[in-house]
Motif scaffolding. Structure first.
Motif, PDB file in Angstrom:
ATOM      1  N   UNK A 192      29.118  -7.999 -56.496  1.00 15.46           N
ATOM      2  CA  UNK A 192      28.374  -8.076 -57.749  1.00 15.46           C
ATOM      3  C   UNK A 192      29.254  -7.649 -58.927  1.00 15.46           C
ATOM      4  N   UNK A 193      30.512  -8.084 -58.913  1.00 17.88           N
ATOM      5  CA  UNK A 193      31.444  -7.717 -59.982  1.00 17.88           C
ATOM      6  C   UNK A 193      30.990  -8.270 -61.324  1.00 17.88           C
ATOM      7  N   UNK A 194      30.452  -9.461 -61.315  1.00 19.54           N
ATOM      8  CA  UNK A 194      30.046 -10.094 -62.577  1.00 19.54           C
ATOM      9  C   UNK A 194      28.962  -9.285 -63.278  1.00 19.54           C
ATOM     10  N   UNK A 195      28.031  -8.732 -62.551  1.00 20.45           N
ATOM     11  CA  UNK A 195      27.001  -7.909 -63.158  1.00 20.45           C
ATOM     12  C   UNK A 195      27.516  -6.542 -63.564  1.00 20.45           C
ATOM     13  N   UNK A 196      28.468  -5.999 -62.802  1.00 18.63           N
ATOM     14  CA  UNK A 196      29.008  -4.680 -63.130  1.00 18.63           C
ATOM     15  C   UNK A 196      29.816  -4.708 -64.430  1.00 18.63           C
ATOM     16  N   UNK A 197      30.619  -5.739 -64.613  1.00 19.62           N
ATOM     17  CA  UNK A 197      31.448  -5.780 -65.810  1.00 19.62           C
ATOM     18  C   UNK A 197      30.634  -5.954 -67.078  1.00 19.62           C
ATOM     19  N   UNK A 198      29.384  -6.401 -66.943  1.00 19.51           N
ATOM     20  CA  UNK A 198      28.516  -6.551 -68.114  1.00 19.51           C
ATOM     21  C   UNK A 198      27.849  -5.222 -68.459  1.00 19.51           C
ATOM     22  N   UNK A 202      33.665   0.291 -68.837  1.00 17.00           N
ATOM     23  CA  UNK A 202      35.000   0.535 -68.307  1.00 17.00           C
ATOM     24  C   UNK A 202      35.434  -0.519 -67.291  1.00 17.00           C
ATOM     25  N   UNK A 203      34.489  -1.415 -66.921  1.00 20.71           N
ATOM     26  CA  UNK A 203      34.822  -2.538 -66.043  1.00 20.71           C
ATOM     27  C   UNK A 203      34.822  -3.863 -66.796  1.00 20.71           C
ATOM     28  N   UNK A 204      34.845  -3.786 -68.140  1.00 19.00           N
ATOM     29  CA  UNK A 204      34.787  -5.023 -68.939  1.00 19.00           C
ATOM     30  C   UNK A 204      36.005  -5.901 -68.697  1.00 19.00           C
ATOM     31  N   UNK A 205      37.124  -5.324 -68.262  1.00 22.64           N
ATOM     32  CA  UNK A 205      38.324  -6.115 -68.010  1.00 22.64           C
ATOM     33  C   UNK A 205      38.107  -7.129 -66.898  1.00 22.64           C
ATOM     34  N   UNK A 206      37.195  -6.817 -65.986  1.00 22.76           N
ATOM     35  CA  UNK A 206      36.945  -7.747 -64.879  1.00 22.76           C
ATOM     36  C   UNK A 206      36.294  -9.034 -65.344  1.00 22.76           C
TER      37      UNK A 206
END
Length: 254
Positions: A192-198, A202-206
């Motif tokens: 669920x990387x797409x939801x985490x970066x939103x 601090x995960x916006x780089x993903x």
């Protein structure tokens, strides 16, 4: 009785084979010359297995004959040693429950019992081990065990040591169940990387990862990591079962 033997384009009819062993060996040498004997390489150094095209190439038939003769001699010597050491059971040190330091094959805390019929083994398996209740409950009973299935190193384990190691194994298994949730949780987060970066700054780089690479990471990588975790879990549980003192591979696998 006649048999047909073909070697290349030549065919030869063989009459009845004689019963004499030497004649049979001579006939076998004539039909299968030494040049056509199977060969295999020997292991190099400390390696327990051989590698193709590496190591000394030997005649498989002659090598197996020599190995059988050597193994048979060692087996007869071991049988003679066991027969001689069987008289030590009447001595004071063994009678007091202590093994003699001179024994090559000291008695183990296990026994193999054979029966003439299979139903006899099942009847003994279901019978009472001791006339008083709640006694001898720690004894493990195993039916229809083959030599390949036995963990011979666990047969000599002291019952008290086995009980302690069993407790340690159960405690390690309980801790493994609790702490195994963390790597599984990490695998779930990867999916669920797409939801985490939103939601996490601090995960916006993903979010800058190309969509194709992101789909591969979210779709394939979690499945691979989860399969690796399950494989490692099976290996760890088998090691704990071996440490616990279970004497058969089948019991560890179940």
């Amino acid at each position: 009785m006649q048999r047909l033997s073909k070697t290349g384009d030549n065919a030869a009819y063989l009459s009845e084979f004689p019963d004499d062993t030497e004649c049979n060996l001579t006939l076998a040498k004539r039909l299968v010359p030494r040049a056509k004997h199977p060969t295999h390489p020997l292991p190099m150094g400390f390696l327990p297995f051989s590698l193709p095209f590496i190591g000394q190439e030997v005649n498989a038939i002659n090598w197996c004959r020599g190995e059988i003769a050597t193994t048979t001699a060692l087996l007869r010597q071991a049988h003679q040693t066991i027969f001689q050491e069987s008289y030590l059971t009447a001595s004071d040190d063994v009678a007091n429950g202590e093994d003699s330091p001179d024994q090559l094959y000291p008695p183990l805390s296990s026994a193999f019992i054979t029966f003439n019929q299979q139903i006899g083994a099942h009847m003994a398996y279901g019978s009472l081990a001791y006339h008083a209740p709640y006694h001898m409950l720690v004894i493990d009973w195993y039916l229809e065990v083959s030599p390949e299935d036995v963990l011979w190193g666990n047969l000599s384990m002291n019952p008290y040591k086995k009980r302690i190691q069993m407790i340690i194994s159960y405690a390690a298994t309980a801790a493994l169940i609790i702490f195994w949730a963390f790597p599984v949780m990490f695998v779930g987060l990867i999916s669920n990387i797409e939801g985490l970066c939103v939601h996490e700054s601090w995960l916006a780089l993903l979010c800058t990862i190309p969509p194709v690479v992101l789909d591969i990471i979210q779709g394939i990588l979690p499945l691979v990591l989860l399969a690796v975790l399950m494989m490692l879990l099976s290996i760890v549980l088998k090691l704990l079962g071996h440490f616990e003192g279970i004497p058969t591979h089948t019991r560890i696998g179940t």
